[in-house]
Design a protein around this motif. Structure first.
Motif, PDB file in Angstrom:
ATOM      1  N   ALA A 194       0.812  -1.216   0.000  1.00 53.79           N
ATOM      2  CA  ALA A 194       0.000   0.000   0.000  1.00 53.79           C
ATOM      3  C   ALA A 194       0.846   1.267   0.000  1.00 53.79           C
ATOM      4  CB  ALA A 194      -0.933  -0.003   1.206  1.00 53.79           C
ATOM      5  N   LEU A 195       1.981   1.221   0.689  1.00 57.06           N
ATOM      6  CA  LEU A 195       2.842   2.402   0.763  1.00 57.06           C
ATOM      7  C   LEU A 195       3.426   2.773  -0.594  1.00 57.06           C
ATOM      8  CD1 LEU A 195       4.803   1.609   4.050  1.00 57.06           C
ATOM      9  CD2 LEU A 195       3.123   3.436   3.725  1.00 57.06           C
ATOM     10  N   ARG A 196       3.540   1.819  -1.505  1.00 53.70           N
ATOM     11  CA  ARG A 196       4.174   2.067  -2.800  1.00 53.70           C
ATOM     12  C   ARG A 196       3.155   2.610  -3.807  1.00 53.70           C
ATOM     13  NH1 ARG A 196       6.650  -3.383  -4.249  1.00 53.70           N
ATOM     14  NH2 ARG A 196       5.027  -4.159  -2.844  1.00 53.70           N
ATOM     15  N   GLY A 197       2.609   3.785  -3.477  1.00 49.22           N
ATOM     16  CA  GLY A 197       1.653   4.451  -4.344  1.00 49.22           C
ATOM     17  C   GLY A 197       0.386   4.907  -3.656  1.00 49.22           C
ATOM     18  N   GLY A 198       0.175   4.464  -2.418  1.00 44.35           N
ATOM     19  CA  GLY A 198      -1.063   4.785  -1.704  1.00 44.35           C
ATOM     20  C   GLY A 198      -1.027   6.074  -0.918  1.00 44.35           C
ATOM     21  N   GLY A 199       0.077   6.832  -1.020  1.00 40.81           N
ATOM     22  CA  GLY A 199       0.150   8.118  -0.330  1.00 40.81           C
ATOM     23  C   GLY A 199       0.355   7.972   1.160  1.00 40.81           C
ATOM     24  N   GLY A 200       0.041   9.049   1.885  1.00 36.71           N
ATOM     25  CA  GLY A 200       0.292   9.095   3.319  1.00 36.71           C
ATOM     26  C   GLY A 200      -0.853   8.619   4.176  1.00 36.71           C
ATOM     27  N   ASN A 201      -1.590   7.636   3.705  1.00 32.66           N
ATOM     28  CA  ASN A 201      -2.806   7.189   4.384  1.00 32.66           C
ATOM     29  C   ASN A 201      -2.583   6.214   5.523  1.00 32.66           C
ATOM     30  OD1 ASN A 201      -5.563   8.009   3.054  1.00 32.66           O
ATOM     31  ND2 ASN A 201      -4.096   7.826   1.371  1.00 32.66           N
ATOM     32  N   PHE A 202      -1.373   5.661   5.651  1.00 34.85           N
ATOM     33  CA  PHE A 202      -1.215   4.491   6.503  1.00 34.85           C
ATOM     34  C   PHE A 202      -0.273   4.693   7.678  1.00 34.85           C
ATOM     35  CE2 PHE A 202      -1.917   3.507   2.047  1.00 34.85           C
ATOM     36  CZ  PHE A 202      -3.158   2.888   2.142  1.00 34.85           C
ATOM     37  N   GLY A 203       0.331   5.844   7.774  1.00 30.93           N
ATOM     38  CA  GLY A 203       1.242   6.124   8.874  1.00 30.93           C
ATOM     39  C   GLY A 203       2.133   7.294   8.527  1.00 30.93           C
ATOM     40  N   VAL A 204       2.970   7.680   9.476  1.00 35.68           N
ATOM     41  CA  VAL A 204       3.940   8.749   9.243  1.00 35.68           C
ATOM     42  C   VAL A 204       5.289   8.104   9.001  1.00 35.68           C
ATOM     43  CG1 VAL A 204       5.009  10.839  10.141  1.00 35.68           C
ATOM     44  CG2 VAL A 204       2.664  10.267  10.799  1.00 35.68           C
ATOM     45  N   VAL A 205       5.768   8.223   7.787  1.00 38.33           N
ATOM     46  CA  VAL A 205       7.052   7.618   7.432  1.00 38.33           C
ATOM     47  C   VAL A 205       8.188   8.369   8.122  1.00 38.33           C
ATOM     48  CG1 VAL A 205       8.688   7.334   5.527  1.00 38.33           C
ATOM     49  CG2 VAL A 205       6.303   6.643   5.234  1.00 38.33           C
ATOM     50  N   THR A 206       9.092   7.617   8.721  1.00 39.38           N
ATOM     51  CA  THR A 206      10.269   8.213   9.357  1.00 39.38           C
ATOM     52  C   THR A 206      11.562   7.893   8.612  1.00 39.38           C
ATOM     53  OG1 THR A 206      10.429   6.302  10.850  1.00 39.38           O
ATOM     54  CG2 THR A 206       9.208   8.233  11.637  1.00 39.38           C
ATOM     55  N   ALA A 207      11.518   6.960   7.667  1.00 38.93           N
ATOM     56  CA  ALA A 207      12.675   6.679   6.813  1.00 38.93           C
ATOM     57  C   ALA A 207      12.235   5.795   5.653  1.00 38.93           C
ATOM     58  CB  ALA A 207      13.799   6.002   7.581  1.00 38.93           C
ATOM     59  N   LEU A 208      12.854   6.016   4.500  1.00 37.76           N
ATOM     60  CA  LEU A 208      12.659   5.170   3.336  1.00 37.76           C
ATOM     61  C   LEU A 208      14.019   4.654   2.870  1.00 37.76           C
ATOM     62  CD1 LEU A 208      10.188   7.266   1.123  1.00 37.76           C
ATOM     63  CD2 LEU A 208       9.611   5.379   2.666  1.00 37.76           C
ATOM     64  N   GLU A 209      14.055   3.405   2.461  1.00 38.03           N
ATOM     65  CA  GLU A 209      15.252   2.852   1.825  1.00 38.03           C
ATOM     66  C   GLU A 209      14.877   2.452   0.405  1.00 38.03           C
ATOM     67  OE1 GLU A 209      18.422  -0.876   2.130  1.00 38.03           O
ATOM     68  OE2 GLU A 209      17.153  -0.401   3.861  1.00 38.03           O
ATOM     69  N   PHE A 210      15.690   2.865  -0.567  1.00 35.82           N
ATOM     70  CA  PHE A 210      15.322   2.637  -1.957  1.00 35.82           C
ATOM     71  C   PHE A 210      16.568   2.413  -2.810  1.00 35.82           C
ATOM     72  CE2 PHE A 210      15.195   7.072  -0.668  1.00 35.82           C
ATOM     73  CZ  PHE A 210      16.130   7.671  -1.494  1.00 35.82           C
ATOM     74  N   ARG A 211      16.339   1.855  -3.992  1.00 35.06           N
ATOM     75  CA  ARG A 211      17.435   1.551  -4.910  1.00 35.06           C
ATOM     76  C   ARG A 211      17.990   2.815  -5.563  1.00 35.06           C
ATOM     77  NH1 ARG A 211      13.424  -1.904  -6.702  1.00 35.06           N
ATOM     78  NH2 ARG A 211      13.624  -4.079  -6.014  1.00 35.06           N
ATOM     79  N   LEU A 212      19.288   2.774  -5.828  1.00 34.04           N
ATOM     80  CA  LEU A 212      19.941   3.740  -6.696  1.00 34.04           C
ATOM     81  C   LEU A 212      20.411   3.009  -7.939  1.00 34.04           C
ATOM     82  CD1 LEU A 212      22.127   5.532  -3.998  1.00 34.04           C
ATOM     83  CD2 LEU A 212      19.942   6.345  -4.923  1.00 34.04           C
ATOM     84  N   HIS A 213      20.698   3.768  -9.001  1.00 31.14           N
ATOM     85  CA  HIS A 213      21.071   3.141 -10.261  1.00 31.14           C
ATOM     86  C   HIS A 213      22.340   3.780 -10.816  1.00 31.14           C
ATOM     87  CE1 HIS A 213      17.326   0.841 -10.558  1.00 31.14           C
ATOM     88  NE2 HIS A 213      16.772   1.894  -9.966  1.00 31.14           N
ATOM     89  N   PRO A 214      23.173   2.980 -11.478  1.00 28.78           N
ATOM     90  CA  PRO A 214      24.426   3.523 -12.034  1.00 28.78           C
ATOM     91  C   PRO A 214      24.160   4.374 -13.274  1.00 28.78           C
ATOM     92  CG  PRO A 214      24.192   1.192 -12.574  1.00 28.78           C
ATOM     93  CD  PRO A 214      23.055   1.524 -11.663  1.00 28.78           C
ATOM     94  N   VAL A 215      24.001   5.661 -13.063  1.00 27.37           N
ATOM     95  CA  VAL A 215      23.767   6.615 -14.148  1.00 27.37           C
ATOM     96  C   VAL A 215      24.668   7.815 -13.865  1.00 27.37           C
ATOM     97  CG1 VAL A 215      22.094   7.993 -15.425  1.00 27.37           C
ATOM     98  CG2 VAL A 215      21.371   5.848 -14.351  1.00 27.37           C
ATOM     99  N   ALA A 216      25.868   7.781 -14.372  1.00 29.60           N
ATOM    100  CA  ALA A 216      26.797   8.874 -14.103  1.00 29.60           C
ATOM    101  C   ALA A 216      26.485  10.090 -14.970  1.00 29.60           C
ATOM    102  CB  ALA A 216      28.232   8.425 -14.347  1.00 29.60           C
ATOM    103  N   GLU A 217      26.241   9.832 -16.278  1.00 28.04           N
ATOM    104  CA  GLU A 217      25.995  10.937 -17.203  1.00 28.04           C
ATOM    105  C   GLU A 217      24.777  10.645 -18.071  1.00 28.04           C
ATOM    106  OE1 GLU A 217      30.314  12.984 -18.030  1.00 28.04           O
ATOM    107  OE2 GLU A 217      29.636  11.408 -19.401  1.00 28.04           O
ATOM    108  N   VAL A 218      24.140  11.712 -18.524  1.00 28.45           N
ATOM    109  CA  VAL A 218      23.005  11.615 -19.430  1.00 28.45           C
ATOM    110  C   VAL A 218      23.170  12.669 -20.525  1.00 28.45           C
ATOM    111  CG1 VAL A 218      21.399  10.726 -17.702  1.00 28.45           C
ATOM    112  CG2 VAL A 218      21.650  13.204 -18.000  1.00 28.45           C
ATOM    113  N   TYR A 219      22.477  12.485 -21.608  1.00 26.75           N
ATOM    114  CA  TYR A 219      22.397  13.499 -22.671  1.00 26.75           C
ATOM    115  C   TYR A 219      21.036  14.174 -22.490  1.00 26.75           C
ATOM    116  CZ  TYR A 219      22.273  15.597 -27.350  1.00 26.75           C
ATOM    117  OH  TYR A 219      22.207  16.477 -28.405  1.00 26.75           O
ATOM    118  N   ALA A 220      21.038  15.421 -22.090  1.00 30.33           N
ATOM    119  CA  ALA A 220      19.790  16.029 -21.640  1.00 30.33           C
ATOM    120  C   ALA A 220      19.760  17.518 -21.938  1.00 30.33           C
ATOM    121  CB  ALA A 220      19.610  15.797 -20.133  1.00 30.33           C
TER     122      ALA A 220
END
Length: 453
Positions: A194-220
């Motif tokens: 539910a937390l992955r898209g359900g907004g702040g309906n279920f509690g007060v988040v005190t920390a999130l852990e998430f993936r990072l990706h190897p993207v050093a440079e982009v053409y932008a």
């Protein structure tokens, strides 16, 4: 000595609640009439003028639990705010918990993960990840990590790596009962879903852990062109976009600009690949757009690209947005978009979604309408009464409605009455069940609310 003109609205309930909270709270409290109250009660989005009874600035994670329990025990409406970009329901007469001081970020380069406290901004994460050649699924750098991620989170790497919510590994939060829990694939899996898209309906988040990706440079970058080429460019975009690779994120924007013309056509792109590939990819689109009046594309770090797209952190302002999702972009929809150039609307963007966002894992969260490839996002910045701009926003929505799906996306939704539209019917029913299990009294209802019944 107080300098505010806001009158005190203290009641026996709020006075008792404030007294109770002072004994357990390490941060600052602001009540109506206090010197800092007017400054602290406001969200970044000044479309609202909230009047909470208590503003509490958390200095420690334990302050979060103290605020939750105080609101629950004294029957006060409760709301949470980091930056206030996503605040659309005022905490009038209630307890507003501000988490902006809890902003620590830790990057684990070996695991390619980051851990962020609830007040962290994407700029904090981007800066912490950059020395390792890593990047998050971030939004505008000045936006808060938590609200963005809980709402789904689509950014410049999302066609390649999915939504920010898809990259969430676990969350720590305080529940309506005052319990501190960790939700992840192996711990409270329904809550984690539910937390992955359900907004702040279920509690007060005190920390999130998430993936990072190897993207050093982009053409932008972004180029501006004569708005006279808008019709041809929008038509080319609808033909061109279905063939763009996942490494590419693009949009075409009609935007207000200073000067006598008043409007410009913009092509914006971020390509997570070689510059030569990016140039070749964008060539048909830029051909339709015609001569460049300003701007350009270049190889840059992901952080530089994020800053270039977001610009300097904007001052607080009143903002209203309207989003429609479309399976196709017919000529009538293009005509409706073009008509915005004769209105006080600030910008209208046609964006191509799809890619990894449309290929969810079997256990993905409730980010809705993944099969819809296009969106039209219109932004109005009401001035004075604000009614002309808002009226034009409604007219644009009415013009797009015959071609739209009726769905929405939580991060871009400024109308709380449309919260249900951000989800499929099945996901909304499942979210209601999770809400009933974790917040049956709807303490966390001052948001894009999913009621427990």
């Amino acid at each position: 000595m107080s300098t505010t003109t806001t009158p005190s609205t203290a009641t026996p309930t709020t006075t008792d609640a404030a007294g109770h909270l002072r004994g357990a709270f390490g941060g600052n409290l602001h009540l109506p009439g206090d010197e800092r109250y007017d400054a602290e009660r406001l969200a970044w989005n000044r479309a609202l003028d909230p009047r909470p009874a208590i503003v509490a600035e958390a200095a420690h994670v334990r302050d979060v639990r103290a605020a939750v329990m105080t609101a629950r025990e004294h029957g006060l409406p409760f709301a949470v705010q980091a930056t206030g970009h996503g605040t659309h329901v005022p905490a009038d007469g209630g307890l507003l918990l501000k988490t902006s001081r809890l902003a620590a970020v830790h990057v684990d380069p070996g695991r390619r993960t980051a851990r962020a406290e609830p007040g962290a901004l994407w700029s904090d994460v981007i800066a912490a990840a950059a020395p390792y050649g890593l990047a998050p699924l971030s939004g505008t750098p000045a936006i808060g990590v938590t609200g963005y991620t809980l709402g789904g989170g689509t950014g410049w790497l999302s066609r390649l790596h999915g939504y920010a919510a898809d990259n969430l590994l676990r969350a720590e939060l305080v529940t309506a009962g005052g319990e501190t829990v960790t939700a992840g694939p192996g711990e409270h899996p329904e809550l984690f879903w539910a937390l992955r898209g359900g907004g702040g309906n279920f509690g007060v988040v005190t920390a999130l852990e998430f993936r990072l990706h190897p993207v050093a440079e982009v053409y932008a970058g972004m180029t501006l062109h004569s708005v006279d080429r808008a019709a041809a460019t929008l038509a080319r975009y609808r033909e061109w976009a279905p063939g763009e690779p996942d490494e590419s994120n693009t949009s075409v924007i009609l935007m207000r600009t200073p000067g006598p013309d008043g409007w410009a056509l913009a092509v914006r792109a971020c390509h997570a690949g070689p510059a030569e590939e990016g140039r070749r990819l964008l060539a048909p689109l830029l051909e339709a757009a015609g001569p460049v009046t300003t701007g350009g594309f270049a190889t840059m770090t992901f952080g530089e690209a994020a800053t270039a797209f977001g610009g300097p952190a904007p001052e607080p302002m009143a903002v209203r947005q309207h989003l429609e999702l479309l399976h196709q972009v017919p000529d009538d929809a293009i005509e409706t978009i073009l008509a915005a150039t004769g209105s006080p609307i600030a910008a209208v963007e046609l964006r191509h979604w799809g890619g990894a966002m449309a290929r969810p894992a079997p256990d993905a969260g409730p980010v809705g309408h993944r099969d819809v490839p296009y969106s039209v996002i219109a932004t109005a910045i009401p001035g004075g009464s604000g009614e002309p701009a808002l009226s034009c926003l409604r007219d644009l929505a009415a013009g797009l409605r015959p071609h739209a799906t009726g769905g929405s996306f939580l991060n871009f939704l400024t109308d709380p009455a449309r919260t249900r539209d951000a989800y499929t019917v099945a996901d909304h029913e499942r979210l209601t069940e999770v809400k009933r299990a974790w917040d049956p009294g709807n303490l966390f209802g001052r948001t894009h609310n999913i009621p427990p019944t």
